[in-house]
Write a protein that holds these residues in place. Sequence first.
Motif, short mmCIF file in Angstrom:
data_model
loop_
_atom_site.label_atom_id
_atom_site.label_comp_id
_atom_site.label_asym_id
_atom_site.label_seq_id
_atom_site.Cartn_x
_atom_site.Cartn_y
_atom_site.Cartn_z
N ARG A 52 36.93 37.56 38.97
CA ARG A 52 36.26 37.55 40.27
C ARG A 52 37.20 37.93 41.40
O ARG A 52 36.75 38.30 42.49
CB ARG A 52 35.68 36.16 40.54
CG ARG A 52 34.53 35.78 39.61
CD ARG A 52 34.08 34.36 39.87
NE ARG A 52 32.97 33.98 39.01
CZ ARG A 52 32.46 32.75 38.93
NH1 ARG A 52 32.98 31.79 39.68
NH2 ARG A 52 31.46 32.50 38.13
N LEU A 53 38.50 37.83 41.16
CA LEU A 53 39.47 38.09 42.22
C LEU A 53 40.16 39.42 42.01
O LEU A 53 40.21 39.95 40.90
CB LEU A 53 40.52 36.97 42.25
CG LEU A 53 40.01 35.54 42.45
CD1 LEU A 53 41.19 34.58 42.50
CD2 LEU A 53 39.17 35.42 43.73
N SER A 54 40.73 39.96 43.07
CA SER A 54 41.50 41.19 42.99
C SER A 54 42.86 40.90 42.37
O SER A 54 43.27 39.75 42.26
CB SER A 54 41.69 41.79 44.38
OG SER A 54 42.56 40.96 45.14
N SER A 55 43.59 41.96 42.03
CA SER A 55 44.92 41.78 41.44
C SER A 55 45.85 41.07 42.41
O SER A 55 46.64 40.20 42.00
CB SER A 55 45.50 43.14 41.03
OG SER A 55 45.63 44.00 42.15
N LYS A 56 45.79 41.40 43.69
CA LYS A 56 46.65 40.75 44.68
C LYS A 56 46.34 39.26 44.78
O LYS A 56 47.25 38.43 44.85
CB LYS A 56 46.48 41.42 46.04
CG LYS A 56 47.18 42.76 46.17
CD LYS A 56 47.08 43.29 47.60
CE LYS A 56 47.86 44.59 47.76
NZ LYS A 56 47.80 45.08 49.16
#
Length: 597
Positions: free
Chosen positions: A522-526
Amino acid sequence: MYSRNAGCKSMGKTAVKYRGNEISYAKLYSKAFEYARAMKAMGVAKGDEVPVCVSNIPEYLYLRFACSFIGAVIHMVGTWFDPEYLEDILNNTGSSILFISDDKYMQIKPIIERSQIRKSVVISLTDSLKTDEAGNPINPYEDLESPFHVLENKLDEIKEVSVKEILTQHEFLDMGRNYIGKVLEKVSLDDLSAITYTSGTTKPGCPKGVKQSNRSYITFARFKSSDVSGLPEMKNMTALSIIPTYAHTQLSAMSDVLFCNCTFCCEPFGDKEFFPYAILINKPNYCPCPVGFWIHLGKTFAGSEYFKKIKMPYLMLPEVVGEELSPGEERFLNRISREHGFGTGRLPFPLAPVTFSIGGGTTEGGGLFTTLYRSLQEKKPMYIINKAYSLGLYPLKLAEVEVLNAEGDYCGLNEPGLLVVNSPGNMMGYTGNNQEGVYVSDTHGKKWLNMGTIAYKSDPKGSIKMKGRSDDYTNLKDGSFFPYFRIEEAVAKDKRNILSCTVVKNPEGNIVVHVEPQPDARLSSKEIIYNAAKRLSPCVPEEILGRIYFRFRSNEESFAMSSSGKRNYSALKYEREHGKLVSVNELLSADASYSAR
């Protein structure tokens, strides 16, 4: 090596399946005896080492049993070994004969021709296929596997280019037809039975040779029987293992299955891209395989239109061997197993929420541990499992397992140390000069086989968590050490967004945390690595925090695997992707606009 149930009735049961060909126990033993007789006719004697470089085909089993019959030592090798190392191995066996399959011969032809090997018995992958009325081999799965591999007879090509003598399987067996001498030899449980090899991740190209006795294979097979182990009976099971034949795990998987009078599927193509199709072709109920193969299968199932609707109700016991599953990998694979109905046709009730199991151990110690349906056990009520602890791997009843600290004392609960073991399955030692540190002594003077693994006891009943190699740590200024698995555990807590995490130290002395996201993260790589850095900050000593870097790996890139299917730690250590490294300090000092949601 015989099945303990090998009576008249069971001799007609299917022992081996190979591309539509079903081989009975009677034929397996008969063919193995033919092999043994031909070996004797060629001068192979009790105690001789027989070098073998054969793919996972029925002839691999014939060779294994034949060596057992005559008391010879089967010495399995791989084509990926360093050329000089492999040449030394062939020469050191003292044998002038090599058994090799036709898919492997050309890969090591120059090595064979430099070595003392005078003749090679070359077995074709097509030799055990069924044939039509004209005698042509038939592969009923040709359409399914042709995009990846082609089963073809390469003997003519090999004979044409080889400068040394080549024998076909038929020519080899002909040599034994008129042999009238003694074939079966009396052997001891403590006689050397096989030499296999480790994954080679410590020293690329030069895996350690491991010597195993007859006692090791026979005892482990017997102790995995239901009446001894307490595990469910392996009854009418079909097993598939595509682990390379030079690995101890493959030999022990084969012997365990046949000992229980079950069926072993031979699969000559052991690559991860083909693995999902190998499952479709062989339809196994039980399949031990490294985690990398299972993760690739899961990604294929999730992303391929062809596989999205496929169910596998026969796959009752998929088992991860060689490496433990991370929490994220376990979550992902159990989701895939539910969506595709793994095992639902074989089990009396759906095993949701999990069917994946963990089988562990090492080449040196055999299959010491097994925990069926691990996650299901972890979800048992409080009165069954104290939730202050998490399950690891429970040793089989035949194995005495301990965790030792640097002084040789027994470690307490959750205290990391060196995993050691004593069992009838202990290896006899390594080949060559690799004997240093094989055995260690505790403070009471008792000797233990050194597993070379950091581990800790995770519950009072003896559950063991294996946590990486014994040198996977960093020394601190106060003289203590900080193990890398503490970093992995902190990072991997976010199993909703993180699939895998592996920590290595690169040549520059930096600690690199390799992270792969969940396919449905659900989250971006950053955001993922920023949150991971925040989790590391309070649990990692300040003196090493500045040396920790993150390396984000996409699902497409994933982790490189060694030839055995295990994660290739050497490739990670020497990876030159410096531009993709992000330091923990840089993350913690950055704008927190991508902090946890």
